[in-house]
Design an enzyme around this catalytic site. Structure first.
Site, PDB file in Angstrom:
ATOM      1  N   GLU A 146       9.431 -16.468  -7.491  1.00  7.47           N
ATOM      2  CA  GLU A 146       8.755 -15.169  -7.474  1.00  7.47           C
ATOM      3  C   GLU A 146       8.222 -14.749  -8.832  1.00  7.47           C
ATOM      4  O   GLU A 146       7.139 -14.202  -8.929  1.00  7.47           O
ATOM      5  CB  GLU A 146       9.734 -14.078  -6.997  1.00  7.47           C
ATOM      6  CG  GLU A 146       9.995 -14.093  -5.530  1.00  7.47           C
ATOM      7  CD  GLU A 146      10.833 -12.891  -5.103  1.00  7.47           C
ATOM      8  OE1 GLU A 146      11.975 -12.766  -5.574  1.00  7.47           O
ATOM      9  OE2 GLU A 146      10.335 -12.083  -4.318  1.00  7.47           O
ATOM     10  N   HIS A 195      19.335 -37.207   2.238  1.00 12.02           N
ATOM     11  CA  HIS A 195      18.576 -37.431   3.474  1.00 12.02           C
ATOM     12  C   HIS A 195      17.077 -37.279   3.246  1.00 12.02           C
ATOM     13  O   HIS A 195      16.327 -37.047   4.184  1.00 12.02           O
ATOM     14  CB  HIS A 195      19.066 -36.481   4.576  1.00 12.02           C
ATOM     15  CG  HIS A 195      20.500 -36.726   4.932  1.00 12.02           C
ATOM     16  ND1 HIS A 195      20.911 -37.831   5.649  1.00 12.02           N
ATOM     17  CD2 HIS A 195      21.632 -36.054   4.609  1.00 12.02           C
ATOM     18  CE1 HIS A 195      22.225 -37.804   5.775  1.00 12.02           C
ATOM     19  NE2 HIS A 195      22.685 -36.728   5.154  1.00 12.02           N
ATOM     20  N   GLU A 243      18.487 -18.310  -2.708  1.00 15.34           N
ATOM     21  CA  GLU A 243      18.128 -17.069  -3.394  1.00 15.34           C
ATOM     22  C   GLU A 243      17.769 -17.348  -4.856  1.00 15.34           C
ATOM     23  O   GLU A 243      16.822 -16.772  -5.394  1.00 15.34           O
ATOM     24  CB  GLU A 243      19.287 -16.062  -3.264  1.00 15.34           C
ATOM     25  CG  GLU A 243      19.105 -14.740  -3.987  1.00 15.34           C
ATOM     26  CD  GLU A 243      17.862 -13.952  -3.599  1.00 15.34           C
ATOM     27  OE1 GLU A 243      17.194 -14.291  -2.600  1.00 15.34           O
ATOM     28  OE2 GLU A 243      17.533 -13.000  -4.318  1.00 15.34           O
ATOM     29  N   CYS A 296       0.817  -1.222   0.000  1.00 11.13           N
ATOM     30  CA  CYS A 296       0.000   0.000   0.000  1.00 11.13           C
ATOM     31  C   CYS A 296       0.851   1.273   0.000  1.00 11.13           C
ATOM     32  O   CYS A 296       1.916   1.313   0.608  1.00 11.13           O
ATOM     33  CB  CYS A 296      -0.893   0.030   1.227  1.00 11.13           C
ATOM     34  SG  CYS A 296      -1.958  -1.392   1.322  1.00 11.13           S
ATOM     35  N   LYS A 342       6.523  -4.926  -3.293  1.00  7.20           N
ATOM     36  CA  LYS A 342       7.938  -4.579  -3.143  1.00  7.20           C
ATOM     37  C   LYS A 342       8.304  -4.360  -1.684  1.00  7.20           C
ATOM     38  O   LYS A 342       9.375  -4.741  -1.241  1.00  7.20           O
ATOM     39  CB  LYS A 342       8.242  -3.324  -3.969  1.00  7.20           C
ATOM     40  CG  LYS A 342       9.695  -2.885  -3.936  1.00  7.20           C
ATOM     41  CD  LYS A 342      10.588  -3.862  -4.664  1.00  7.20           C
ATOM     42  CE  LYS A 342      12.063  -3.533  -4.526  1.00  7.20           C
ATOM     43  NZ  LYS A 342      12.893  -4.719  -4.816  1.00  7.20           N
ATOM     44  N   TRP A 392      -2.780  -2.908  -1.574  1.00  7.77           N
ATOM     45  CA  TRP A 392      -2.367  -4.295  -1.740  1.00  7.77           C
ATOM     46  C   TRP A 392      -3.229  -5.070  -0.748  1.00  7.77           C
ATOM     47  O   TRP A 392      -3.108  -4.912   0.472  1.00  7.77           O
ATOM     48  CB  TRP A 392      -0.884  -4.440  -1.407  1.00  7.77           C
ATOM     49  CG  TRP A 392      -0.319  -5.802  -1.671  1.00  7.77           C
ATOM     50  CD1 TRP A 392       0.045  -6.321  -2.882  1.00  7.77           C
ATOM     51  CD2 TRP A 392      -0.044  -6.817  -0.701  1.00  7.77           C
ATOM     52  NE1 TRP A 392       0.519  -7.589  -2.719  1.00  7.77           N
ATOM     53  CE2 TRP A 392       0.482  -7.929  -1.396  1.00  7.77           C
ATOM     54  CE3 TRP A 392      -0.179  -6.908   0.680  1.00  7.77           C
ATOM     55  CZ2 TRP A 392       0.863  -9.100  -0.759  1.00  7.77           C
ATOM     56  CZ3 TRP A 392       0.201  -8.074   1.315  1.00  7.77           C
ATOM     57  CH2 TRP A 392       0.713  -9.156   0.598  1.00  7.77           C
ATOM     58  N   LYS A 425      14.176 -16.449  -6.496  1.00 11.56           N
ATOM     59  CA  LYS A 425      14.018 -15.616  -7.698  1.00 11.56           C
ATOM     60  C   LYS A 425      13.112 -16.321  -8.703  1.00 11.56           C
ATOM     61  O   LYS A 425      12.213 -15.725  -9.274  1.00 11.56           O
ATOM     62  CB  LYS A 425      15.364 -15.320  -8.378  1.00 11.56           C
ATOM     63  CG  LYS A 425      16.256 -14.301  -7.729  1.00 11.56           C
ATOM     64  CD  LYS A 425      15.764 -12.880  -7.772  1.00 11.56           C
ATOM     65  CE  LYS A 425      14.831 -12.526  -6.684  1.00 11.56           C
ATOM     66  NZ  LYS A 425      15.260 -12.274  -5.352  1.00 11.56           N
ATOM     67  N   ASN A 468      -2.553   2.794   5.396  1.00  8.61           N
ATOM     68  CA  ASN A 468      -1.591   1.700   5.199  1.00  8.61           C
ATOM     69  C   ASN A 468      -1.466   0.965   6.521  1.00  8.61           C
ATOM     70  O   ASN A 468      -1.461   1.600   7.579  1.00  8.61           O
ATOM     71  CB  ASN A 468      -0.194   2.246   4.867  1.00  8.61           C
ATOM     72  CG  ASN A 468      -0.082   2.720   3.447  1.00  8.61           C
ATOM     73  OD1 ASN A 468      -1.033   2.623   2.674  1.00  8.61           O
ATOM     74  ND2 ASN A 468       1.074   3.256   3.102  1.00  8.61           N
ATOM     75  N   GLY A 469      -1.331  -0.345   6.469  1.00  5.92           N
ATOM     76  CA  GLY A 469      -1.163  -1.113   7.706  1.00  5.92           C
ATOM     77  C   GLY A 469      -2.372  -1.987   7.963  1.00  5.92           C
ATOM     78  O   GLY A 469      -3.166  -2.260   7.061  1.00  5.92           O
ATOM     79  N   ARG A 505       5.961  -0.642  -5.880  1.00  9.24           N
ATOM     80  CA  ARG A 505       5.861  -1.376  -4.615  1.00  9.24           C
ATOM     81  C   ARG A 505       4.858  -2.522  -4.694  1.00  9.24           C
ATOM     82  O   ARG A 505       4.818  -3.369  -3.812  1.00  9.24           O
ATOM     83  CB  ARG A 505       5.417  -0.411  -3.507  1.00  9.24           C
ATOM     84  CG  ARG A 505       6.451   0.649  -3.189  1.00  9.24           C
ATOM     85  CD  ARG A 505       5.819   1.791  -2.443  1.00  9.24           C
ATOM     86  NE  ARG A 505       5.164   1.365  -1.232  1.00  9.24           N
ATOM     87  CZ  ARG A 505       5.716   1.378  -0.024  1.00  9.24           C
ATOM     88  NH1 ARG A 505       6.942   1.801   0.115  1.00  9.24           N
ATOM     89  NH2 ARG A 505       5.039   0.985   1.033  1.00  9.24           N
TER      90      ARG A 505
HETATM   91  C1  AGP Z   1      12.866 -10.267  -2.853  1.00 14.93           C
HETATM   92  O1  AGP Z   1      12.940 -10.625  -4.183  1.00 14.93           O
HETATM   93  C2  AGP Z   1      11.558 -10.218  -2.296  1.00 14.93           C
HETATM   94  N1  AGP Z   1      10.612  -9.567  -3.079  1.00 14.93           N
HETATM   95  C3  AGP Z   1      11.381 -10.202  -0.808  1.00 14.93           C
HETATM   96  O2  AGP Z   1      11.736 -11.483  -0.359  1.00 14.93           O
HETATM   97  C4  AGP Z   1      12.153  -9.159   0.020  1.00 14.93           C
HETATM   98  O3  AGP Z   1      13.520  -9.427  -0.004  1.00 14.93           O
HETATM   99  C5  AGP Z   1      11.627  -9.170   1.470  1.00 14.93           C
HETATM  100  O4  AGP Z   1      10.282  -8.830   1.464  1.00 14.93           O
HETATM  101  C6  AGP Z   1      12.402  -8.256   2.381  1.00 14.93           C
HETATM  102  O5  AGP Z   1      12.324  -6.937   1.956  1.00 14.93           O
HETATM  103  P1  AGP Z   1      13.309  -5.827   2.499  1.00 14.93           P
HETATM  104  O6  AGP Z   1      14.680  -6.215   2.079  1.00 14.93           O
HETATM  105  O7  AGP Z   1      12.836  -4.550   1.879  1.00 14.93           O
HETATM  106  O8  AGP Z   1      13.191  -5.825   3.998  1.00 14.93           O
END
Ligand code: AGP
Length: 595
Positions: free
Chosen positions: A478, A494, A471, A2, A590, A75, A475, A99-100, A27
């Site tokens: 996502e 395992h 990571e 948001c 974001k 959002w 990626k 927001n929140g 975002r």
């Molecule tokens: C990364 O690709 C993500 N979209 C997400 O995991 C992100 O890293 C996470 O939400 C943490 O965000 P920040 O680094 O802004 O705290």
């Protein structure tokens, strides 16, 4: 996630509000809306989907002359992304954006329903504006009614409210969600982050938790701690790339040099933002973060323990908050965050502070909540990252943490001058390894075609290449929506190896300079069970179905950064082939400012 924008002044309000929302678009959001109060009329427009839909909805609407406006990108948390649930939320003569999350909204809603209020949305936000109008029945003062409303709310919020009863002011409240008020030549501005204010406001005030009040054209100077806003905005354009994410992958070489600037030189390592005695008395480190930042933290554990010989644990912020973890006075708490606004990381940081731990933020956004809460800060200097899937922010986080590890190691006398020089040379080489060669990108474009289907991906690696595998898998998940998991390669036998067959794609990270033979054996075990192996290495590997070669490197950190780029580009190309919007992946935001 948001976003909020607000404006008081004589300029055309719709334009300012919509331009502001566009700055927050990256975002992630699923609906948007604006409300304008001018000449006694309160006009609201809302739409689902992109901001261009909202612009179409507004049509020819203009509002010249003095007035107020509030705007929001939503959002969805409570209720689906529909027009009714989009903000602003309305009652009879007032509008609110928020927001929140209001945790006690059900309770408030039930008590308002008993008093005859009918709710039009499924949101938690609607209770704010209805409670405000309800409170106005007992008092003639909108400010008193607003303060009383805010006092009833539990949860996290940044709120702007406008009402026909006070057409010269915007009421605001902030607790746990960022909110900024700015002043410029053309009026008063509000936003949930700096971006919409740049170019409009010269002076700003970052509100503290607990701030409740109103703002009109007169009272800005009465705010405490007014700062000048940096105006040299670098407009993040795609510069010929198909997606921001692609551009950001290509930028890594440049931004890593910026991360190192003034900190890494032939003379040694300098952390200008920290007092020389910052680490005195620290015997262990807790790193706390979410998502990609958590993976950067996991990578740092290997560096801090190996180089600086300091015990390090890495925790996921949302877990740490309620785990009742034991905290010791000699522990340094490091919060890593690209945005500096991630709710879980911020609250975990506050918890650490409450337990009297010394805190350090590693963050990309100056003046963000996490930066302001911390005792010390090292900025990552990645520049604006617009792609929801983080790339260059991760690269700079790992670099900062590496610099930090070498800095502490040197301070502790664990690295002699030669070893220090070797680390510095390695950092420069690692940075160079992130330059994208056209040949590599072309190879990944072609290869991606073979990896669009199958029943899953395993990304495997050992040691610091294990968090890199995590990571890589994140990626891919996502942006491609394919199932992927990161695993330590030694763990496969395992359990997970039971999944091995030709439709199980294994991305194997095989660095020449770290545990090569061990990983090779693990990959061979998978290959023997018919898994499809795509090996990333500078070395040939006969058991691989596909090879992605990185350039021969001098050490494992150079290989780490080279493989990081391969994983990012491969995820990008697979997602593009699948026809996905790489910069706005479904369901993601974001900046995750809710718990
Ligand atoms: C990364 O690709 C993500 N979209 C997400 O995991 C992100 O890293 C996470 O939400 C943490 O965000 P920040 O680094 O802004 O705290």
């Amino acid at each position: 996630m948001c976003g909020i924008v607000g404006y008081i002044g004589k300029q055309e309000k719709k334009e300012i509000l919509i331009n502001g929302l566009k700055e927050l678009e990256y975002r992630g959001y699923d609906s948007a809306g604006i409300a304008v109060l001018s000449d006694g009329e309160l006009t609201t427009f809302k739409s689902v989907g992109r901001i261009c839909n909202l612009e179409n909805k507004c049509g020819d609407f203009v509002s010249n002359g003095f007035g107020l406006g509030i705007a929001h990108t939503r959002w969805a948390t409570h209720g689906k992304p529909t027009e009714a649930n989009a903000h602003p939320q309305m009652a009879t003569f007032s509008n609110v954006v928020h927001n929140g999350i209001i945790e006690n909204y059900q309770e408030i809603k039930q008590s308002l329903e008993k008093k005859g209020h009918s709710f039009l949305s499924q949101t938690d936000t609607e209770v704010i504006v209805r409670l405000f109008e309800e409170n106005l029945k007992d008092t003639k003062s909108p400010l008193t009614a607003f303060e009383k409303t805010i006092a009833s709310l539990k949860g996290a919020y940044a709120i702007l409210l406008i009402t026909k009863l006070a057409p010269d002011r915007i009421f605001y409240a902030k607790s746990g969600s960022p909110l900024i008020i700015g002043k410029g030549e053309t009026g008063i501005f509000f936003a949930s982050s700096d971006a919409p204010l740049i170019g409009y406001a010269q002076k700003v005030c970052y509100l503290e938790d607990g701030a409740v009040g109103y703002m009109d054209m007169e009272c800005f100077e009465m705010l405490a701690d007014i700062k000048m806003l940096e105006q040299n905005k670098v407009y993040a354009q795609k510069e010929g790339f198909r997606y921001f994410m692609e551009k950001e992958i290509y930028e890594q070489h440049k931004v890593l040099l910026e991360t190192m600037m003034g900190r890494v030189s032939e003379e040694g390592i300098f952390l200008e933002s920290l007092a020389p005695d910052f680490f005195d008395g620290i015997t262990e480190i807790t790193i706390c973060a979410c998502g990609t930042s958590y993976h950067a933290g996991m990578s740092a554990k290997y560096l801090l323990e190996r180089l600086a010989k300091i015990k390090t644990q890495v925790v996921i912020a949302s877990e740490f908050r309620y785990a009742g973890s034991v905290m010791r006075p000699s522990e340094l708490f490091i919060a890593i965050s690209q945005s500096g606004e991630t709710a879980d990381t911020l609250e975990a940081l506050k918890l650490a502070k409450k337990n009297s731990l010394k805190t350090l933020a590693i963050c990309n956004i100056d003046n963000s909540s996490i930066v302001r809460e911390s005792d010390g800060v090292i900025l990552t200097r990645a520049g604006i990252e617009k792609g929801v899937a983080s790339t260059k922010a991760f690269a700079t986080q790992v670099m900062v943490l590496w610099i930090l590890s070498v800095y502490i190691a040197h301070q502790k006398g664990l690295l002699d001058e030669n070893a220090l020089k070797e680390q510095i040379t390695s950092m420069l080489q690692a940075t160079k390894a992130t330059e994208v060669s056209p040949k590599l990108h072309e190879r990944l474009k072609r290869l991606s075609k073979r990896y669009l289907h199958g029943h899953g991906f395993f990304f495997i690696g050992r040691d610091i290449f294990y968090p890199l595998a995590l990571e890589g898998a994140l990626k891919l998940k996502e942006i491609s929506y394919l199932h992927a998991e990161g695993y330590p390669s030694g763990e496969m036998k395992h359990g997970p190896i039971a999944l091995a067959d030709s439709l199980l794609f294994t991305l194997a990270l095989l660095p020449k300079h770290l545990l090569y033979d061990k990983i090779k054996s693990n990959v061979e075990e998978l290959s023997a069970r018919d898994a499809t192996i795509c090996a990333i290495s500078s070395e040939d590997f006969e058991s691989a179905d596909d090879m992605i070669y990185i350039k021969p490197a001098s050490d494992y950190m150079e290989e780490f950064f080279a493989m990081m780029v391969v994983l990012q580009l491969l995820a990008l190309e697979i997602a593009i082939k699948l026809g996905n919007d790489v910069d706005m992946p479904r369901n993601l935001a974001k900046s995750v400012t809710v718990e």
